[in-house]
Design an enzyme around this catalytic site. Structure first.
Site, mmCIF file in Angstrom:
data_model
loop_
_atom_site.group_PDB
_atom_site.id
_atom_site.type_symbol
_atom_site.label_atom_id
_atom_site.label_comp_id
_atom_site.label_asym_id
_atom_site.label_seq_id
_atom_site.Cartn_x
_atom_site.Cartn_y
_atom_site.Cartn_z
ATOM 1 N N ASP A 1 67.529 73.585 -2.484
ATOM 2 C CA ASP A 1 66.696 73.230 -1.029
ATOM 3 C C ASP A 1 67.231 71.753 -0.951
ATOM 4 O OD1 ASP A 1 63.111 72.900 -0.425
ATOM 5 O OD2 ASP A 1 65.145 73.186 0.659
ATOM 6 N N LYS B 1 67.986 68.751 1.157
ATOM 7 C CA LYS B 1 67.995 68.514 2.548
ATOM 8 C C LYS B 1 67.289 66.942 2.577
ATOM 9 C CE LYS B 1 63.687 70.957 2.979
ATOM 10 N NZ LYS B 1 62.927 72.116 3.460
ATOM 11 N N ASN C 1 63.990 66.225 1.009
ATOM 12 C CA ASN C 1 63.924 66.334 -0.485
ATOM 13 C C ASN C 1 64.567 65.016 -1.321
ATOM 14 O OD1 ASN C 1 62.239 68.425 -0.266
ATOM 15 N ND2 ASN C 1 63.978 69.858 -0.556
ATOM 16 N N ASP D 1 61.615 66.933 -5.936
ATOM 17 C CA ASP D 1 61.185 68.555 -5.061
ATOM 18 C C ASP D 1 62.076 69.502 -5.572
ATOM 19 O OD1 ASP D 1 59.709 69.166 -1.929
ATOM 20 O OD2 ASP D 1 59.720 70.118 -3.967
ATOM 21 N N THR E 1 63.039 75.154 7.281
ATOM 22 C CA THR E 1 64.006 75.066 8.046
ATOM 23 C C THR E 1 65.249 75.924 7.704
ATOM 24 O OG1 THR E 1 66.050 73.900 9.129
ATOM 25 C CG2 THR E 1 64.865 72.988 7.091
HETATM 26 C C1 LIG Z 1 55.258 69.679 -6.793
HETATM 27 O O1 LIG Z 1 55.847 68.288 -6.180
HETATM 28 C C2 LIG Z 1 57.022 68.063 -6.881
HETATM 29 C C3 LIG Z 1 57.245 66.688 -6.766
HETATM 30 O O2 LIG Z 1 57.422 66.411 -5.464
HETATM 31 C C4 LIG Z 1 57.608 64.990 -5.081
HETATM 32 C C5 LIG Z 1 57.767 63.778 -5.955
HETATM 33 C C6 LIG Z 1 57.792 62.808 -5.748
HETATM 34 C C7 LIG Z 1 57.473 62.530 -4.410
HETATM 35 C C8 LIG Z 1 57.209 63.433 -3.177
HETATM 36 C C9 LIG Z 1 57.466 64.958 -3.685
HETATM 37 O O3 LIG Z 1 57.260 65.978 -2.841
HETATM 38 C C10 LIG Z 1 57.271 65.692 -1.401
HETATM 39 C C11 LIG Z 1 55.869 65.031 -1.023
HETATM 40 O O4 LIG Z 1 55.040 65.154 -1.749
HETATM 41 N N1 LIG Z 1 55.954 64.684 0.209
HETATM 42 C C12 LIG Z 1 56.928 64.615 1.179
HETATM 43 C C13 LIG Z 1 54.777 63.251 0.338
HETATM 44 C C14 LIG Z 1 55.151 62.076 -0.005
HETATM 45 C C15 LIG Z 1 56.742 61.592 -0.006
HETATM 46 N N2 LIG Z 1 57.122 60.728 -0.972
HETATM 47 C C16 LIG Z 1 57.162 59.362 -0.950
HETATM 48 C C17 LIG Z 1 57.692 58.524 -1.792
HETATM 49 C C18 LIG Z 1 57.942 57.253 -1.841
HETATM 50 N N3 LIG Z 1 58.298 56.691 -3.037
HETATM 51 C C19 LIG Z 1 58.223 57.600 -3.967
HETATM 52 N N4 LIG Z 1 58.685 57.702 -5.300
HETATM 53 C C20 LIG Z 1 58.517 58.375 -5.988
HETATM 54 N N5 LIG Z 1 58.178 59.905 -5.347
HETATM 55 C C21 LIG Z 1 57.902 59.806 -4.059
HETATM 56 C C22 LIG Z 1 57.921 58.834 -3.446
HETATM 57 N N6 LIG Z 1 57.336 61.260 -3.459
#
Ligand SMILES: COCCOc1ccc2cc1OCC(=O)N(C)CCCNCc1c[nH]c3ncnc(c13)N2
Length: 282
Positions: A138, A140, A143, A156, A174
């Protein structure tokens, strides 16, 4: 001070919750600080009800299992997890510059030097995953996160599985990034080479600002299975050459990750004279 990776029972009272970092399909992500060590991390909160409703328990469990055993500079670390009655909490590495696709939207497309460094770091991360027989499936911009020094952090792993596997999962989201073998009927199994095709789509989108097969859903599928795309003239011939070697219909004919790292377009921008950054210099 660091969030030690030794197995330890974590709970919410050990963390100070900071600003929200974003909202995903199945949860919100917050900036957090582990109180005793002061270690800054990201905390993703998943609601068990939503996970059960979305029937993604297995996927989330697999994601936690896979990501907690990975340690690579271009793969977002999952340090641990815990849960309470209603929620599951993932303790994640904090990516200081946030989501790559936001940078891509803001800048429209990346200069070739920046795109080459990102692709080199992606190749290094994919090499690491493939060596562990994990294919991401996945890849893209949504992620991919950017670390505090501007380095790539793949996150992700919801769709990642151990290679090879057969095509049993339904696809959502997508189609742009799906390789022909995941769309076709005559292939019922595929290998980690799927990530090479997606790397080609990602490289194209970094340089052009749109995905190569972007179209209506029906037309996108048709164009993918024919590898029908055009590269605008502002893209350098070396970049065009690498895209052409990744977007190959036959998975076995796609350029190997080791060759991606040695490709003239990558070498040109990831010379060792640069500040040590990510995998360009590994
Ligand atoms: C089941 O889930 C498994 C792990 O998925 C994620 C781990 C960490 C993530 C985001 C993950 O999935 C996508 C998601 O929740 N969004 C698109 C919303 C938040 C976007 N992140 C923004 C972000 C900014 N600085 C970060 N530093 C660490 N992790 C982040 C972010 N996000």
């Amino acid at each position: 001070a660091s969030v030690s990776s030794k197995p330890k029972t974590w709970n919410l009272s050990m963390f100070e919750i900071g600003k929200p970092l974003g909202k995903g399909k199945f949860g919100r992500v917050y900036l957090a600080k582990e109180k005793t060590s002061g270690f800054v991390c990201a905390l993703k909160v998943l609601h068990k009800s939503e996970i059960q409703l979305g029937r993604v328990e297995k996927q989330v469990r697999r994601e936690i299992e896979i990501q907690s055993h990975l340690a690579h500079p271009n793969v977002l670390r999952l340090y641990g997890h815990f849960h309470d009655i209603k929620r599951i909490f993932l303790i994640l590495e904090f990516a200081g510059q946030g989501e790559l696709y936001k940078h891509l939207c803001r800048e429209e497309r990346f200069p070739e030097a920046k795109a080459a460094q990102y692709i080199a770091q992606m190749a290094s991360a994919l090499k690491y995953l493939h060596k562990k027989h994990i294919m991401h499936r996945d890849i893209k911009p949504e992620n991919i996160l950017i670390g505090v020094y501007g380095e790539i952090k793949i996150s992700d792993f919801g769709w990642s599985v151990h290679a090879p596997t057969n095509r049993r999962t339904t696809m959502c989201g997508t189609l742009d990034y799906l390789p022909p073998e995941m769309l076709s009927t005559w292939h019922d199994s595929y290998t980690d080479k799927v990530d090479l095709w997606s790397l080609g789509v990602l490289m194209y989108e970094f340089l052009v600002g749109v995905a190569p097969f972007e179209d209506s859903q029906a037309l996108t599928k048709k164009r993918i299975v024919r590898a029908e795309y055009a590269v605008p003239s502002f893209v350098s011939s070396e970049a065009k050459d690498l895209i052409k070697k990744l977007l190959v219909l036959d998975p076995e004919e796609r350029i190997a990750l080791e060759e991606v790292e040695r490709h003239p377009w990558i070498v040109k921008y990831c010379k060792s004279s640069r500040v040590p950054m990510g995998s360009c210099l590994k």
